[in-house]
Write an enzyme that holds these catalytic residues in place. Structure first.
Site, PDB file in Angstrom:
ATOM      1  N   LYS A  38       0.842  -1.199   0.000  1.00  0.00           N
ATOM      2  CA  LYS A  38       0.000   0.000   0.000  1.00  0.00           C
ATOM      3  C   LYS A  38       0.874   1.245   0.000  1.00  0.00           C
ATOM      4  CE  LYS A  38      -0.364  -0.054   5.048  1.00  0.00           C
ATOM      5  NZ  LYS A  38      -1.248  -0.095   6.220  1.00  0.00           N
ATOM      6  N   ARG A 136      -9.723  -0.338  15.487  1.00  0.00           N
ATOM      7  CA  ARG A 136      -9.671   0.501  14.298  1.00  0.00           C
ATOM      8  C   ARG A 136     -10.733   0.040  13.302  1.00  0.00           C
ATOM      9  NH1 ARG A 136      -3.898   1.082  11.357  1.00  0.00           N
ATOM     10  NH2 ARG A 136      -4.422  -1.050  10.709  1.00  0.00           N
ATOM     11  N   TYR A 264      11.650  31.757   4.564  1.00  0.00           N
ATOM     12  CA  TYR A 264      10.358  32.349   4.890  1.00  0.00           C
ATOM     13  C   TYR A 264      10.234  32.692   6.373  1.00  0.00           C
ATOM     14  CZ  TYR A 264       8.453  31.097   0.296  1.00  0.00           C
ATOM     15  OH  TYR A 264       8.208  31.009  -1.041  1.00  0.00           O
ATOM     16  N   MET A 313       8.334  24.796  -0.065  1.00  0.00           N
ATOM     17  CA  MET A 313       7.627  23.801  -0.855  1.00  0.00           C
ATOM     18  C   MET A 313       8.583  22.981  -1.722  1.00  0.00           C
ATOM     19  SD  MET A 313       4.508  24.204  -3.600  1.00  0.00           S
ATOM     20  CE  MET A 313       3.364  24.824  -2.368  1.00  0.00           C
TER      21      MET A 313
END
EC number: 5.1.1.1
Length: 368
Positions: A38, A136, A264, A313
């Site tokens: 997965k 779960r 930033y 980013m």
């Protein structure tokens, strides 16, 4: 290995073979091996990993969602695939692509039988998920009479396996709880088998379960993180080889005077004359902002370079004041020597998070 000239994720398929063989050596020859692929095979490449494991005669695959299974089928993967968390909206395509659902609730069972009957299926393979303490997904023991009653009303499906999931099989402090889960699962299996006329496979163990609880291997084991090189303990990590190496390059070097800021929000202020390197990888590539402000590091020419300021980013900046390097030099984010476990620990998270976060825009390179 060739030096990086851009951001790449190298996947070492020989390391994957090593990990598969090591984990196989821990189980009996007759015990089936399910590979969990997965999340893009834990951030590597699900198609390439699946095709390689097919060559090694893996018995089953597991994905989380139907879409992941469709990708594998489209690529020509023919090994049986369990979908661990299917949604009813995907049941038709699941059947069309010969994917096998984990059935974890009465609603999901009813909806899947309805779809299977509408598509004229007979004995379509399903897998029943039981909750033994993870809380779960899953049925509980007292649900079994109603499950069997429902199964007896339709020939459209047949239970291939019963399974559950261990909550803390890597934690020696939770030995008693894991043994309780094993006991609960055995009770569930006995109860279910007493009410039907055939014996489904049983599977419970994840990677840590395989390594720590041989008495609970049953008919099949499910290995995910171990295949990718992590054993959830320092001792077992030595027996496994991380298959992925994330590397990049230095795009530019800056000389920074005292009290200048970097990035930033001016999140880093130089303490004196310093040098920084800008590297073309950022949070859109999987380097989460949690690794900024000195929490994470990269390796340049064998030395640790802390990430300074906020992760951008598409870029990070690192402090190279004490490192001999130049623009174009290779940068290691993680590899077999400086593993994802080391990097993730620096930010108080886990290896799973950083390896599965590697963006698919990062170029994959496969090494035999």
């Amino acid at each position: 290995m060739p030096k990086a000239q851009e951001t790449v994720l190298e996947i070492d398929l020989s390391a994957l073979t090593h990990n598969f063989n090591y984990l196989k050596s821990k189980i009996q020859p007759q015990t089936k091996f399910l590979a969990v692929i997965k999340a893009f095979a834990y951030g590597s490449d699900s198609v390439e990993v699946a095709k390689h494991l097919e060559k090694l005669n893996v018995d089953y695959f597991a994905v989380a969602y139907a879409k992941e299974g469709v990708v594998l089928r489209d690529a020509g993967v023919t090994t049986p695939i369990i979908v661990l968390h299917p949604q009813p909206i995907n049941f038709e395509i699941l059947i069309d692509r010969c994917l096998e659902p984990s059935i974890y609730s009465a609603n999901v069972l009813n909806e899947f039988i309805k779809t299977a009957e509408a598509k004229n299926q007979k004995h379509y393979p399903i897998h029943l998920k039981f909750n033994t303490g993870l809380n779960r997904l899953g049925f509980i023991n007292s649900d079994i009479p109603s499950i069997v009653s429902k199964l007896n009303t339709s020939a459209s499906v047949k239970v291939v396996s019963l399974f559950s999931h261990l909550a803390a099989s890597e934690d020696n402090n939770e030995l008693n709880f894991t043994e309780l889960q094993i006991k609960r699962f055995k009770s569930i299996a006995d109860n279910f088998e007493s009410k039907i006329d055939y014996k489904p496979w049983l599977h419970l163990c994840n990677t840590s379960g395989v390594l720590n609880y041989p008495e609970a291997h049953f008919d099949m084991v499910r290995c995910g993180i171990g295949l990718y090189g992590f054993g959830n303990s320092v001792e077992e990590d030595k027996n496994l080889k991380p298959i992925a190496c994330l590397k990049s390059v230095i795009s530019q070097i800056h000389k920074i005077d005292k009290d200048e800021t970097v990035g930033y929000n001016r999140a880093y202020t130089s303490k004196g004359f310093e040098k920084s390197a800008t590297i073309p990888i950022g949070h859109a590539d999987g380097i989460n902002r949690i690794y900024g402000k000195g929490n994470g590091f990269v390796i340049i020419n064998g030395e640790k370079a802390p990430i300074i300021g906020n992760v951008c980013m598409d870029m990070i900046m690192v402090n190279i004041s004490d490192i001999e390097c130049k623009e174009g030099d290779e940068v290691i984010i993680f590899n077999s020597d400086y593993s994802a476990s080391h990097l993730s620990a620096s930010a108080k998270t886990i290896s799973y998070e950083i390896i599965t976060a590697v963006s698919q825009r990062v170029k994959r390179v496969f090494l035999e």
